[in-house]
Design an enzyme around this catalytic site. Structure first.
Site, short mmCIF file in Angstrom:
data_model
loop_
_atom_site.label_atom_id
_atom_site.label_comp_id
_atom_site.label_asym_id
_atom_site.label_seq_id
_atom_site.Cartn_x
_atom_site.Cartn_y
_atom_site.Cartn_z
N HIS A 14 0.86 -1.19 0.00
CA HIS A 14 0.00 0.00 0.00
C HIS A 14 0.89 1.23 0.00
O HIS A 14 1.38 1.67 1.04
CB HIS A 14 -0.91 -0.04 1.24
N HIS A 16 1.34 4.96 -2.33
CA HIS A 16 0.95 5.86 -3.42
C HIS A 16 2.22 6.52 -3.93
O HIS A 16 2.90 7.23 -3.16
CB HIS A 16 -0.02 6.93 -2.91
N HIS A 194 -9.52 1.37 -0.88
CA HIS A 194 -9.46 1.93 0.47
C HIS A 194 -10.86 1.80 1.09
O HIS A 194 -11.87 2.10 0.44
CB HIS A 194 -9.08 3.41 0.42
N GLU A 197 -10.93 3.61 6.53
CA GLU A 197 -9.84 4.48 7.00
C GLU A 197 -10.50 5.55 7.88
O GLU A 197 -10.20 5.69 9.05
CB GLU A 197 -9.11 5.10 5.81
N ASP A 275 1.95 3.97 2.88
CA ASP A 275 0.93 4.87 2.32
C ASP A 275 1.54 6.04 1.54
O ASP A 275 1.69 5.93 0.32
CB ASP A 275 0.01 5.37 3.44
N ASP A 276 1.86 7.13 2.21
CA ASP A 276 2.46 8.32 1.57
C ASP A 276 3.67 8.75 2.39
O ASP A 276 3.62 9.74 3.14
CB ASP A 276 1.44 9.46 1.52
N1 ADE Z 1 -4.47 8.99 -1.46
C1 ADE Z 1 -3.23 9.02 -0.98
N2 ADE Z 1 -3.20 8.61 0.28
C2 ADE Z 1 -4.47 8.30 0.62
C3 ADE Z 1 -5.09 7.82 1.79
N3 ADE Z 1 -4.41 7.56 2.91
N4 ADE Z 1 -6.42 7.63 1.77
C4 ADE Z 1 -7.12 7.89 0.67
N5 ADE Z 1 -6.58 8.34 -0.46
C5 ADE Z 1 -5.26 8.54 -0.49
ZN ZN Z 2 -3.63 4.89 0.78
#
Ligand code: ADE
Ligand code: ZN
Length: 315
Positions: A14, A16, A194, A197, A275-276
């Site tokens: 996971h 991005h 997703h 969350e 994630d990011d």
């Molecule tokens: N796009 C990038 N990170 C995200 C996240 N944590 N939740 C939803 N969309 C995303």
């Molecule tokens: Zn994500």
């Protein structure tokens, strides 16, 4: 434990790619492409990365992606992440990209995918890192726009393994994308989305029942429904959990409140992911380390989570 985390070969499921844009590269690309960004220094970017919800993060995140213009920019972005994979002993990664973030600014689909896949190909040869690509639809846009993106992807179908769903969860339920997920499945794509969350358990149930996904991204709110927990366990549905992200976006109060180890002990197929990472204060190893330092994760927990990362991959 730090050495154990570093030394174990790991998979990431996971991630991005737009969320790996570090401030240094953002500034370099902004200058090269003459794009105005609202920050003067790296410190200002870091200050802006203080979020109180998913939406407050997404607003800044999409603005940052504006610096990505040429194929080489997408290559550089992806290559930088892959070098970090090498440094962190990540040997397999399943990368999400959001074509609409770019095509809606006039960047061609082929510019995005060619830049990313050239880096993936080079990493396979030079860094011995394998990878798959997941094309995510932005759920704040319409299903028709998702269909258009699926069409854009047709000439590049051999480069994309799965379809995903991301962006603002609340108010954009899975039912909105039922038809396009059905079509993607028909075309042979694997499916992820997703869910849970920020959204409640109905978002997770509908993602399972209407979109028929192979994995749930996040899914941490599943513990609010005993039946859902049982279902996830029984059907071995993987959850790609992102601990540092959840704390940064206030999906959980603090790392000490994170339920990942409880879900693991209950018998769910949970995995650790970043994630990011450029926005949330750490890449994959830092996510594992947070579980050790703040939740008391044991050697056995870490080994099980790493094992899950391969078992729940599309390898
Ligand atoms: N796009 C990038 N990170 C995200 C996240 N944590 N939740 C939803 N969309 C995303
Ligand atoms: Zn994500």
């Amino acid at each position: 434990m730090k050495d154990l985390i570093q030394n174990l070969p790991k998979a990431e499921l996971h991630l991005h790619i737009e969320g790996t844009l570090e401030p240094e590269l953002m500034f370099r690309l902004a200058k090269k492409n003459s794009i105005k960004i609202p920050y003067k220094t790296i410190e200002e970017v870091k200050e802006a990365y203080s979020f109180n919800s998913l939406q407050s993060f997404l607003d800044i995140y999409y603005a940052g992606a504006n610096v990505l213009i040429e194929e080489q920019d997408f290559f550089d972005l992806t290559w930088a992440y892959l070098l970090t994979c090498k440094a962190q002993n990540i040997v397999h990664t399943e990368i999400m990209f959001d074509p609409q973030t770019h095509t809606n600014r006039g960047i061609k689909f082929k510019t995005v995918i060619n830049g990313i896949t050239k880096a993936l190909y080079r990493a396979k040869k030079e860094l011995e890192i394998s990878s798959f690509l997941i094309m995510s639809f932005l759920r704040h846009l319409t299903q028709e726009e998702a269909f258009k993106t699926l069409k854009d992807a047709e000439p590049f179908k051999d480069k994309i393994l799965a379809v995903g769903l991301d962006s603002s969860e609340l108010g954009n339920p899975p039912s909105k994308f039922e038809k396009v997920f059905k079509e993607a499945k028909k075309q042979g794509y694997k499916l992820v989305a997703h869910a849970g969350e920020e959204g409640d358990t109905s978002y997770i149930w509908d993602t399972l029942n209407l979109l028929h996904v192979d994995r749930i991204d996040h899914g941490i709110r599943c513990d609010e429904d005993e039946k859902l927990l049982e279902y996830l366990k029984e059907n071995k549905i993987p959850l790609t959990v992102c601990p540092l992200s959840n704390v940064k976006l206030k999906a959980v109060k603090s790392m000490k409140n994170h339920n990942i180890l409880k879900l693991l002990k209950y018998g769910l197929h949970v995995t650790v992911n970043s994630d990011d990472p450029a926005c949330f204060g750490g890449y994959l190893n830092e996510n594992y380390e947070a579980l050790v330092n703040e939740l008391g994760a044991t050697k056995e927990d870490i080994e099980k989570l790493v094992k899950n990362s391969f078992e729940d991959s599309f390898l």
